[in-house]
Write an enzyme that holds these catalytic residues in place. Structure first.
Site, PDB file in Angstrom:
ATOM      1  N   ASP A 147      26.770 -63.012  22.632  1.00 10.90           N
ATOM      2  CA  ASP A 147      26.293 -63.871  23.913  1.00 10.90           C
ATOM      3  C   ASP A 147      27.707 -64.328  24.581  1.00 10.90           C
ATOM      4  O   ASP A 147      28.274 -65.442  23.988  1.00 10.90           O
ATOM      5  CB  ASP A 147      25.337 -65.093  23.526  1.00 10.90           C
ATOM      6  CG  ASP A 147      24.083 -64.603  23.114  1.00 10.90           C
ATOM      7  OD1 ASP A 147      23.268 -63.679  23.830  1.00 10.90           O
ATOM      8  OD2 ASP A 147      23.341 -64.809  21.954  1.00 10.90           O
TER       9      ASP A 147
ATOM     10  N   ARG B 295      31.069 -67.721  23.307  1.00  6.41           N
ATOM     11  CA  ARG B 295      31.332 -67.320  22.175  1.00  6.41           C
ATOM     12  C   ARG B 295      32.969 -67.069  21.636  1.00  6.41           C
ATOM     13  O   ARG B 295      33.434 -67.771  20.671  1.00  6.41           O
ATOM     14  CB  ARG B 295      30.651 -66.575  21.252  1.00  6.41           C
ATOM     15  CG  ARG B 295      28.953 -66.443  21.475  1.00  6.41           C
ATOM     16  CD  ARG B 295      28.389 -67.647  20.955  1.00  6.41           C
ATOM     17  NE  ARG B 295      26.975 -67.456  21.124  1.00  6.41           N
ATOM     18  CZ  ARG B 295      26.134 -68.624  21.546  1.00  6.41           C
ATOM     19  NH1 ARG B 295      26.702 -69.605  21.666  1.00  6.41           N
ATOM     20  NH2 ARG B 295      24.879 -68.332  21.468  1.00  6.41           N
TER      21      ARG B 295
ATOM     22  N   ARG C  53      23.145 -71.890  33.784  1.00  9.09           N
ATOM     23  CA  ARG C  53      23.389 -70.399  33.280  1.00  9.09           C
ATOM     24  C   ARG C  53      22.801 -69.478  34.483  1.00  9.09           C
ATOM     25  O   ARG C  53      23.228 -68.410  34.356  1.00  9.09           O
ATOM     26  CB  ARG C  53      22.646 -70.170  31.975  1.00  9.09           C
ATOM     27  CG  ARG C  53      23.333 -71.155  30.763  1.00  9.09           C
ATOM     28  CD  ARG C  53      22.332 -71.011  29.670  1.00  9.09           C
ATOM     29  NE  ARG C  53      22.305 -69.763  28.958  1.00  9.09           N
ATOM     30  CZ  ARG C  53      21.240 -69.461  28.167  1.00  9.09           C
ATOM     31  NH1 ARG C  53      20.374 -70.332  27.808  1.00  9.09           N
ATOM     32  NH2 ARG C  53      21.383 -68.291  27.466  1.00  9.09           N
TER      33      ARG C  53
ATOM     34  N   LYS D 250      18.217 -61.216  30.829  1.00 11.04           N
ATOM     35  CA  LYS D 250      17.335 -62.082  30.284  1.00 11.04           C
ATOM     36  C   LYS D 250      17.069 -63.218  31.174  1.00 11.04           C
ATOM     37  O   LYS D 250      17.647 -63.324  32.092  1.00 11.04           O
ATOM     38  CB  LYS D 250      17.997 -62.378  28.682  1.00 11.04           C
ATOM     39  CG  LYS D 250      19.530 -63.146  28.991  1.00 11.04           C
ATOM     40  CD  LYS D 250      19.991 -63.264  27.443  1.00 11.04           C
ATOM     41  CE  LYS D 250      21.355 -64.190  27.800  1.00 11.04           C
ATOM     42  NZ  LYS D 250      21.915 -64.297  26.753  1.00 11.04           N
ATOM     43  N   HIS D 251      15.737 -63.981  30.905  1.00  8.22           N
ATOM     44  CA  HIS D 251      15.027 -63.861  29.681  1.00  8.22           C
ATOM     45  C   HIS D 251      13.531 -63.380  30.231  1.00  8.22           C
ATOM     46  O   HIS D 251      12.956 -64.341  31.100  1.00  8.22           O
ATOM     47  CB  HIS D 251      14.559 -64.859  28.864  1.00  8.22           C
ATOM     48  CG  HIS D 251      15.951 -65.532  28.363  1.00  8.22           C
ATOM     49  ND1 HIS D 251      16.910 -66.382  29.085  1.00  8.22           N
ATOM     50  CD2 HIS D 251      16.427 -65.388  27.183  1.00  8.22           C
ATOM     51  CE1 HIS D 251      18.135 -66.604  28.200  1.00  8.22           C
ATOM     52  NE2 HIS D 251      17.726 -65.916  26.981  1.00  8.22           N
TER      53      HIS D 251
ATOM     54  N   HIS E 101      14.149 -72.576  21.505  1.00 11.03           N
ATOM     55  CA  HIS E 101      15.202 -72.455  20.148  1.00 11.03           C
ATOM     56  C   HIS E 101      14.214 -73.689  19.204  1.00 11.03           C
ATOM     57  O   HIS E 101      14.268 -73.393  18.197  1.00 11.03           O
ATOM     58  CB  HIS E 101      16.512 -72.774  20.369  1.00 11.03           C
ATOM     59  CG  HIS E 101      17.521 -71.831  21.288  1.00 11.03           C
ATOM     60  ND1 HIS E 101      17.365 -71.833  22.468  1.00 11.03           N
ATOM     61  CD2 HIS E 101      17.951 -70.970  20.775  1.00 11.03           C
ATOM     62  CE1 HIS E 101      18.208 -70.764  22.840  1.00 11.03           C
ATOM     63  NE2 HIS E 101      18.632 -70.320  21.755  1.00 11.03           N
TER      64      HIS E 101
ATOM     65  N   ASP F 119      14.083 -61.493  21.652  1.00 15.64           N
ATOM     66  CA  ASP F 119      14.904 -62.818  21.370  1.00 15.64           C
ATOM     67  C   ASP F 119      14.938 -63.030  19.666  1.00 15.64           C
ATOM     68  O   ASP F 119      14.136 -62.614  19.016  1.00 15.64           O
ATOM     69  CB  ASP F 119      14.511 -63.976  22.168  1.00 15.64           C
ATOM     70  CG  ASP F 119      15.449 -64.868  22.741  1.00 15.64           C
ATOM     71  OD1 ASP F 119      16.714 -64.986  21.982  1.00 15.64           O
ATOM     72  OD2 ASP F 119      15.677 -65.775  23.351  1.00 15.64           O
TER      73      ASP F 119
END
Length: 343
Positions: free
Chosen positions: A65, A73, A139, A169-170, A182, A251
């Site tokens: 990601d 990351r 985002r 996504k999503h 999450h 996901d």
């Protein structure tokens, strides 16, 4: 003919492969690896880790990601990417310049990920920001569905110019629920027609250009009582009404939003039955093993087409490219403005 992959994408413990992980990656049900921040020291170390993974299994799909902003990351040694909302602001000020920057950003991201040894990043985010979802927020490119479609399309073009697949996504849109999937199971109670005219717009525009799509762990109660990633109705719409022919990635099946479907093996079977091609199972090795045992003799044929197939650029040579230098400078400046405004 492209050889199919196993349907399970799992994660690793740290920045190097352990002996147990080397054995695990040889299992035929494993088709891919996703890297997280704990696996990353810098771009060169990621390149070595990807090389080590391919020495064990050369056919595995390796993903990350790397969106920009708070979801990046790999930071050390690569371009610091701004949140995509900053590119959306550039588009609002000057549409031509904004589209050019989105395209260049996709290209730069693709080149840097390819140079690090990766096959793809789970990008772009095509959720429409609505001021409700803190987990999406900046985002997203914009609160305007047409702007998200235009900028997402330019970003995808850039990824393709770098030789990299694009994963939107999503689906069908996570931007209008407050809960974070999450840690909870969000429910979106809006009428289906509202979702179609708002959140689905970028996916309608770009379904034919994307190689992959990731559905949301969100229930859209006006259409189905199941989360989209476990819904044959939603994924059937994606295939039939939107004409999407690429790979559907679940996901992470370890997220709280996925627990509605039962134990790990039940989540896996439900996601596959709904139409997912590849299953992400992260941060829970016991769950990954359970999912692997439930997925014997299942192939993810579409996922194999997403491997990076060009000669990889050299990480040290990117700065010799004029397009990289120009784009790097613009994106770093945007990222610095964002950081300054939050101090």
């Amino acid at each position: 003919m492209t050889q199919p992959l196993g349907p399970v994408m799992l994660d690793l413990e740290g920045p190097t492969l352990t002996r147990d992980e080397k054995r695990l990656l040889l299992e035929p049900t494993v088709g891919g690896v996703i890297l997280f921040a704990r696996n990353v020291e810098n771009g060169y170390q990621v390149r070595k880790l990807c090389s080590d993974i391919r020495r064990v299994r050369g056919d595995l799909l390796i993903a990350v990601d790397q969106e920009g902003g708070r979801v990046q990351r790999i930071k050390e040694g690569l371009t610091r990417l701004p949140a995509m909302a900053r590119i959306g602001e550039c588009y609002s000020a000057n549409a031509e310049d904004g589209l050019a920057l989105a395209k260049d950003a996709g290209w730069l991201l693709g080149m840097e990920m390819a140079a690090c040894g990766l096959d793809l990043s789970f990008a772009p985010v095509l959720d429409v920001e609505s001021g409700i979802s803190s987990v999406i927020g900046d985002r997203s490119f914009s609160h305007d569905p047409q702007h998200v479609a235009a900028l997402g399309g330019a970003f995808v073009q850039g990824l393709h110019e770098a030789g990299m697949a694009a994963v939107g996504k999503h689906f069908p849109g996570h931007g209008s629920v407050a809960a974070d999937s999450h840690v909870a199971l969000p429910v979106d109670d809006r009428p289906l027609e509202v979702i179609k005219q708002h959140d689905l717009v970028p996916f309608y525009h770009l379904a034919g250009q994307l190689e992959g799509i990731m559905p949301a762990h969100v229930i859209y109660s006006a259409f189905d009582s199941r989360p989209a990633g476990f819904s044959p109705s939603w994924l059937g719409m994606l295939r039939e009404s939107l004409g999407f022919k690429g790979c559907i990635f679940s996901d992470d099946l370890s997220m709280a939003g996925a627990h509605e479907a039962g134990e790990p093996k039940d989540r896996a079977r439900a996601a596959l039955a709904a139409g997912c091609d590849m299953l992400l199972v992260c941060n829970d090795r016991a769950a990954a093993l359970e999912v692997m045992s439930a997925c014997q003799d299942i192939d993810a044929k579409r996922a194999a087409k997403l491997r990076y197939s060009r000669a990889r650029p050299d990480l040290d040579a990117l700065s010799a490219l004029g397009r990289w230098r120009r784009t790097h400078a613009k994106l770093e400046a945007l990222a610095s403005q964002t950081n300054a405004s939050t101090l």
